[in-house]
Design a protein around this motif. Structure first.
Motif, PDB file in Angstrom:
ATOM      1  N   ALA A 127       0.849  -1.197   0.000  1.00 15.74           N
ATOM      2  CA  ALA A 127       0.000   0.000   0.000  1.00 15.74           C
ATOM      3  C   ALA A 127       0.879   1.241   0.000  1.00 15.74           C
ATOM      4  O   ALA A 127       1.880   1.298   0.711  1.00 15.74           O
ATOM      5  CB  ALA A 127      -0.915   0.004   1.219  1.00 15.74           C
ATOM      6  N   GLU A 128       0.486   2.204  -0.808  1.00 13.12           N
ATOM      7  CA  GLU A 128       1.185   3.487  -0.865  1.00 13.12           C
ATOM      8  C   GLU A 128       0.163   4.603  -0.760  1.00 13.12           C
ATOM      9  O   GLU A 128      -0.860   4.565  -1.428  1.00 13.12           O
ATOM     10  CB  GLU A 128       1.940   3.630  -2.194  1.00 13.12           C
ATOM     11  N   ARG A 129       0.440   5.573   0.066  1.00 12.74           N
ATOM     12  CA  ARG A 129      -0.461   6.713   0.181  1.00 12.74           C
ATOM     13  C   ARG A 129      -0.105   7.720  -0.907  1.00 12.74           C
ATOM     14  O   ARG A 129       1.036   8.109  -1.080  1.00 12.74           O
ATOM     15  CB  ARG A 129      -0.351   7.369   1.548  1.00 12.74           C
ATOM     16  N   GLN A 130      -1.141   8.124  -1.662  1.00  8.47           N
ATOM     17  CA  GLN A 130      -0.993   9.191  -2.657  1.00  8.47           C
ATOM     18  C   GLN A 130      -2.093  10.202  -2.369  1.00  8.47           C
ATOM     19  O   GLN A 130      -3.254   9.998  -2.711  1.00  8.47           O
ATOM     20  CB  GLN A 130      -1.121   8.657  -4.080  1.00  8.47           C
ATOM     21  N   GLY A 131      -1.691  11.267  -1.710  1.00  9.35           N
ATOM     22  CA  GLY A 131      -2.692  12.254  -1.298  1.00  9.35           C
ATOM     23  C   GLY A 131      -3.624  11.642  -0.284  1.00  9.35           C
ATOM     24  O   GLY A 131      -3.204  11.145   0.748  1.00  9.35           O
ATOM     25  N   ARG A 132      -4.904  11.653  -0.595  1.00  8.92           N
ATOM     26  CA  ARG A 132      -5.911  11.110   0.319  1.00  8.92           C
ATOM     27  C   ARG A 132      -6.253   9.659   0.018  1.00  8.92           C
ATOM     28  O   ARG A 132      -7.083   9.063   0.697  1.00  8.92           O
ATOM     29  CB  ARG A 132      -7.167  11.966   0.237  1.00  8.92           C
ATOM     30  N   GLN A 133      -5.625   9.083  -0.998  1.00  9.70           N
ATOM     31  CA  GLN A 133      -5.955   7.723  -1.394  1.00  9.70           C
ATOM     32  C   GLN A 133      -4.863   6.741  -0.993  1.00  9.70           C
ATOM     33  O   GLN A 133      -3.687   7.082  -0.948  1.00  9.70           O
ATOM     34  CB  GLN A 133      -6.128   7.629  -2.917  1.00  9.70           C
ATOM     35  N   GLN A 134      -5.305   5.511  -0.714  1.00  4.28           N
ATOM     36  CA  GLN A 134      -4.388   4.390  -0.531  1.00  4.28           C
ATOM     37  C   GLN A 134      -4.330   3.679  -1.881  1.00  4.28           C
ATOM     38  O   GLN A 134      -5.350   3.205  -2.389  1.00  4.28           O
ATOM     39  CB  GLN A 134      -4.905   3.394   0.496  1.00  4.28           C
ATOM     40  N   ILE A 135      -3.165   3.618  -2.463  1.00  6.44           N
ATOM     41  CA  ILE A 135      -2.978   2.904  -3.717  1.00  6.44           C
ATOM     42  C   ILE A 135      -2.379   1.546  -3.393  1.00  6.44           C
ATOM     43  O   ILE A 135      -1.365   1.445  -2.697  1.00  6.44           O
ATOM     44  CB  ILE A 135      -2.044   3.680  -4.680  1.00  6.44           C
TER      45      ILE A 135
END
Length: 109
Positions: free
Chosen positions: A64-72
């Motif tokens: 999991a990677e956080r990109q802004g407000r989303q978890q990718i």
């Protein structure tokens, strides 16, 4: 990869929801997918899907990677490669010509 890690990865993939999610993530490499897109594709609730995602993450199949407000969510291709190598390492008792069909199938990747 050792036997214990291989067993954990195979056990994590031994469920239709997790296998489908992992295959979907592999198709979306290298960008990954937001968790919400995976939930929608699974037709499960967020909490139920989160349980499956946790199993994949524990087996190091998903990162999991956080990109802004989303978890990718991304497939861990290194773990996939290690698992495939572990399974095929002793293939064909030193006769590589017997493994050529397997390698040809993977070459299209």
């Amino acid at each position: 990869m050792n036997q214990d890690l291989a067993i954990a990865a195979l056990a994590a993939l031994a469920h239709p929801t997790r296998l489908n999610a992992f295959r979907l993530l592999v198709r979306h490499e290298p960008n990954g997918l937001p968790t919400g897109a995976l939930v929608e594709a699974s037709d499960l609730t967020q909490s139920t899907f989160s349980t499956h995602l946790a199993v994949l993450a524990k087996a190091e199949l998903v990162i999991a990677e956080r990109q802004g407000r989303q978890q990718i969510q991304r497939a861990n291709i290194d773990t996939l490669r290690a698992l495939m190598t572990f399974l095929a390492k002793d293939c064909c008792e030193g006769r590589p010509e017997l493994c050529e069909p397997l390698l040809a199938d993977l070459a299209c990747c």
